[in-house]
Design a protein around this motif. Sequence first.
Motif, PDB file in Angstrom:
ATOM      1  N   THR A   1      -2.831   2.358  12.906  1.00 34.77           N
ATOM      2  CA  THR A   1      -2.631   1.927  11.519  1.00 34.77           C
ATOM      3  C   THR A   1      -1.129   1.807  11.294  1.00 34.77           C
ATOM      4  OG1 THR A   1      -2.847   4.251  10.954  1.00 34.77           O
ATOM      5  CG2 THR A   1      -4.723   2.860  10.512  1.00 34.77           C
ATOM      6  N   LYS A   2      -0.747   1.276  10.125  1.00 32.67           N
ATOM      7  CA  LYS A   2       0.672   0.970  10.050  1.00 32.67           C
ATOM      8  C   LYS A   2       1.340   1.148   8.686  1.00 32.67           C
ATOM      9  CE  LYS A   2      -0.355  -3.952   9.643  1.00 32.67           C
ATOM     10  NZ  LYS A   2      -1.793  -3.761   9.370  1.00 32.67           N
ATOM     11  N   SER A   3       0.719   1.810   7.728  1.00 27.81           N
ATOM     12  CA  SER A   3       1.402   1.987   6.437  1.00 27.81           C
ATOM     13  C   SER A   3       2.709   2.747   6.635  1.00 27.81           C
ATOM     14  CB  SER A   3       0.550   2.787   5.463  1.00 27.81           C
ATOM     15  OG  SER A   3      -0.775   2.473   5.613  1.00 27.81           O
ATOM     16  N   GLY A   4       3.783   2.191   6.134  1.00 25.78           N
ATOM     17  CA  GLY A   4       5.078   2.839   6.275  1.00 25.78           C
ATOM     18  C   GLY A   4       5.390   3.730   5.091  1.00 25.78           C
ATOM     19  N   ILE A   5       6.608   4.255   5.068  1.00 23.31           N
ATOM     20  CA  ILE A   5       6.998   5.195   4.025  1.00 23.31           C
ATOM     21  C   ILE A   5       6.952   4.542   2.642  1.00 23.31           C
ATOM     22  CG2 ILE A   5       8.941   6.524   3.121  1.00 23.31           C
ATOM     23  CD1 ILE A   5       9.775   6.920   6.076  1.00 23.31           C
TER      24      ILE A   5
ATOM     25  N   SER B   1       3.545   3.662   1.460  1.00 22.10           N
ATOM     26  CA  SER B   1       2.777   4.855   1.111  1.00 22.10           C
ATOM     27  C   SER B   1       3.174   5.374  -0.262  1.00 22.10           C
ATOM     28  CB  SER B   1       3.003   5.959   2.135  1.00 22.10           C
ATOM     29  OG  SER B   1       2.589   5.558   3.394  1.00 22.10           O
ATOM     30  N   ILE B   2       4.460   5.235  -0.603  1.00 20.14           N
ATOM     31  CA  ILE B   2       4.913   5.709  -1.911  1.00 20.14           C
ATOM     32  C   ILE B   2       4.339   4.825  -3.012  1.00 20.14           C
ATOM     33  CG2 ILE B   2       6.937   5.962  -3.391  1.00 20.14           C
ATOM     34  CD1 ILE B   2       8.472   6.798  -0.865  1.00 20.14           C
ATOM     35  N   ILE B   3       4.408   3.521  -2.794  1.00 14.03           N
ATOM     36  CA  ILE B   3       3.894   2.606  -3.818  1.00 14.03           C
ATOM     37  C   ILE B   3       2.366   2.684  -3.859  1.00 14.03           C
ATOM     38  CG2 ILE B   3       3.784   0.188  -4.523  1.00 14.03           C
ATOM     39  CD1 ILE B   3       6.440  -0.105  -2.857  1.00 14.03           C
ATOM     40  N   ARG B   4       1.776   2.982  -2.741  1.00 12.16           N
ATOM     41  CA  ARG B   4       0.316   3.078  -2.578  1.00 12.16           C
ATOM     42  C   ARG B   4      -0.366   1.806  -3.072  1.00 12.16           C
ATOM     43  NH1 ARG B   4      -2.666   8.588  -4.115  1.00 12.16           N
ATOM     44  NH2 ARG B   4      -1.508   9.384  -2.365  1.00 12.16           N
TER      45      ARG B   4
ATOM     46  N   GLU C   1      -6.367   3.592   4.188  1.00 11.80           N
ATOM     47  CA  GLU C   1      -6.672   5.021   4.142  1.00 11.80           C
ATOM     48  C   GLU C   1      -8.175   5.244   4.179  1.00 11.80           C
ATOM     49  OE1 GLU C   1      -3.776   7.148   4.829  1.00 11.80           O
ATOM     50  OE2 GLU C   1      -5.039   8.368   3.518  1.00 11.80           O
ATOM     51  N   GLN C   2      -8.884   4.494   3.330  1.00 11.84           N
ATOM     52  CA  GLN C   2     -10.330   4.674   3.251  1.00 11.84           C
ATOM     53  C   GLN C   2     -10.978   4.312   4.581  1.00 11.84           C
ATOM     54  OE1 GLN C   2     -11.508   6.251   0.763  1.00 11.84           O
ATOM     55  NE2 GLN C   2     -13.511   6.282   1.749  1.00 11.84           N
TER      56      GLN C   2
END
Lengths: 265, 405
Positions: free
Chosen positions: A116-120, A123-126, A134-135
Motif C-alpha cells: 500500500t502507499k498512503s504517505g504522511i 494520512s494527515i488529510i485522510r 485502509e478499509q
Amino acid sequence: MADKHKLLEVKGLTMDFGGLRAVDSVSLEVHEGEIAALIGPNGAGKTTFFNCVTGIYTPTKGDILLHPKGLATRRLNGLKPNKVTEMGLARTFQNIRLFPDMTVLENVMIGRHCRTKSGIFRSIIRSRGVREEEQQIVEDSYQLLVKVGLGEFANEFSKNLPYGAQRRLEIARAMATDPFLLLLDEPAAGMNPQETAELDQLICKISEEDRIAILLIEHDMKLVMNISNPIYVMEYGKKIAEGSPQEIKDNPKVIEAYLGEETDA
Amino acid sequence: MLKEFRQSLLVSIWFVFLTFPLMVVRVNTTESIVEWRWMSLVWVAVASFFLSYLWRYMLARQQAKKKVEEEGVQQLSKAQLLLEDMTFRYKAMGVLLAFSLVFPWIFDTYQSTIMISALIYVVLGLGLNISVGLAGLLDLGYVAFFAVGAYSYALINHHFDFGFWACLPVGGVLGCLFGVILGFPILRLRGDYLAIVTLGFGMIIKVVLENWNEFSFGPSGIANIDRPGLFGIDMNIDGSTTYIYYIMVAMVVFTILITMRLRNSRIGRAWIALREDEIACVAMGIDMARTKLSAYALGAFWAGMVGVLFAAKTTFINPASFTFMESAIILSIVVLGGMGSILGVILGAFILILLPEYLRAFSEYRMLAFGAAMVLMMIFRPQGIISNIRQKYEYKGLKEEADNG
C-alpha cells in the motif's frame, strides 16, 4: 517436474562469520508449486541460510537469484530485507517475532504495508482514497486471519494468543505481503501433535489454493516427510543430500548425519 | 495478609533499633543529663509499620493484577472503559474545549501564563511521543529541536524583522530538518547507544549556542523578540498573553488532531511495529530508514514550531532555557503519561508542569515530592497513567460474528 518454472535459485552460497564458515557453498532450487524442505541437525546453518536469502545477512560468496514469473531475474545478494520482501519473498521466524503490543489484526495489517502507499501527508488529510485503502487493508487482513483460523481473535493482543496460534499468525502476517515464495523457519517448533497436524493442512492449503511455493526448515520428520518434496539436507554448513522423501530416507549419509540416532534407538 | 503483617512488624522493629540512638537518646551537654524520649520511639515504630504495610499491600495487589492479566483477560480500569465510550468522549472534549476558551477571562494573567507553559509542554510531549512512544526511539536530546525553533525565530526576527506567523512554519521545518540530520547517523543504533548519541546531540546544540557569539549572541541571549502580531493591533501585556494563550490552545488542538491521525494510519502502524520488533518489522517489508527518519522528523517538527512560540512568549531566550533538564522533563511527561497514549501524554504534561507550579508554597520540598511521586508511579503503574489501548477496526466478518455469538 523439469518443465516447472524455477522461482528461487541459490548457487554456491557461502557465509563466513569471522573464521567460522556457517554455510559452505550450498546450492538449492525452489520451483513453482513446490513445498521444499531444508533439514539438518541443530547448528547446521539452516537459519543462517534463510537469513542470507531474506537479506538479514549479506552472504560472503555465491548468488541468490529470484525469477519472478513474467518479470526479470533479480539478484538478491546484499539487498535490504524490506526490498527482498517487496520482491515477493516472505518469511517467518524460528523464535516467534510478532508485535506483542499490537492486536492480531494489526499484526497482519503490517504485512500489507509494502503493498500500500498512503504517505504522511495523505494520512494527515485522510482523503477518501486513503480511507478506502485502509478499509481494504482491514478486510484483506481479516480474510487472511480467517484462512489461518484466527478470525475470532482479531482484536486480541497478539501476546495473549496461545503458542500454536502465534505461529499461525506469523504465517498470516507473512502471507499479507503477497509473496510467491514463503520461507517458514521451523513452523512446527513447540507444537503438540494435533497442532502439527493442523499446520500440515494449513501449509498444503496455502500451497494449493494460493499457488505459493514454500521452503521450510523443520525438525518434525513426520511433517517434512508428509508434505515436502524435494528435501535438502545440511550438516556443518554443507549440503549433504537432496531428493524425494524416499531418497532421503535411504541415503546413508543422511542416516549417518541425522537420522542415525533413530536407527540406533 | 499474615505474612505481610509479620514482615512489617520486623521492619518496624528494625527501624526502631536503627533510629534508637538518633531519635531516643539525647544528651543534654549543658546540664549533663541524658533524656530518654520514648514517645518518638513509638512514633517511629507506628510510622514505619504503617508505611511498610501499605507498601507490601500495594505490591501484593499489583502482583495479583498481573496474574489475572497473564491469564489472558484484558483488565481495563473503569476510567478506560469510560474512555472507550464515544458519546462520553465527545461530551468531555466539548466541556474541556469550552473551559479552555473561557479560561483567560475567568483567571488572571498569571494563571494564563502558567497555562501557556503547560500547553507548550503538552505539544512538546506529543511531539516526543511520536519518536519515543510510537517508534520506540529513545531521545534524550529532544530539547535541541525546541532550541532550533526558538533560535530560528529569534534570529530571523532580529536580523530580518520577520513576524511570528511567517516564522512559525520556518521553525517547524527547521526542526524537521535537524531531526533528519540527527536521524541519519543513528539509523543503525538502538537502545542505550541511541540514548547516548541523542544526549550528545542535545549537548552539542547548547554548547554551540553558548559559544558561537557571532551567530547566537552567546550566553547573553537575544532580547526584544517580537510578540505575535494580530493585524498590527497594539496590545498590552495582558492582551498579548491572552492572545498567545489562544494560539497555544489552537496549536494543541492541531497537534492532537494530526498525531492522532498519524498514529492510526499506515505510517503510525509502521512506527509501532518498529518499536515492537525491528527485525520482524524490516522482514515484513517496512523500510526501516524511512520509517525512523519520518518519526524523528515529525517529532522534531512540533518542537520546532512550539520553540518559535516559546521565543515569542518570553521575548527573550538564551541557551540556559535548553538544558538537559528540559529534555528529561519532556521525556518524563511521555513515560509518566503512558508511552504512545495521546491523552496520557496530555495528562502527564499537566501534572508535571502544573503541580510544581502550584506547589510553590512548599517550594523547599517540591522537588523531593516530585521525585518520590515519580518513583512510586514507576513501581505501581509502570505502563503510565493511561495504558496502551489499540484501535478496534470494523470489518465485514464482525457483524456475522456478533450474530453467531
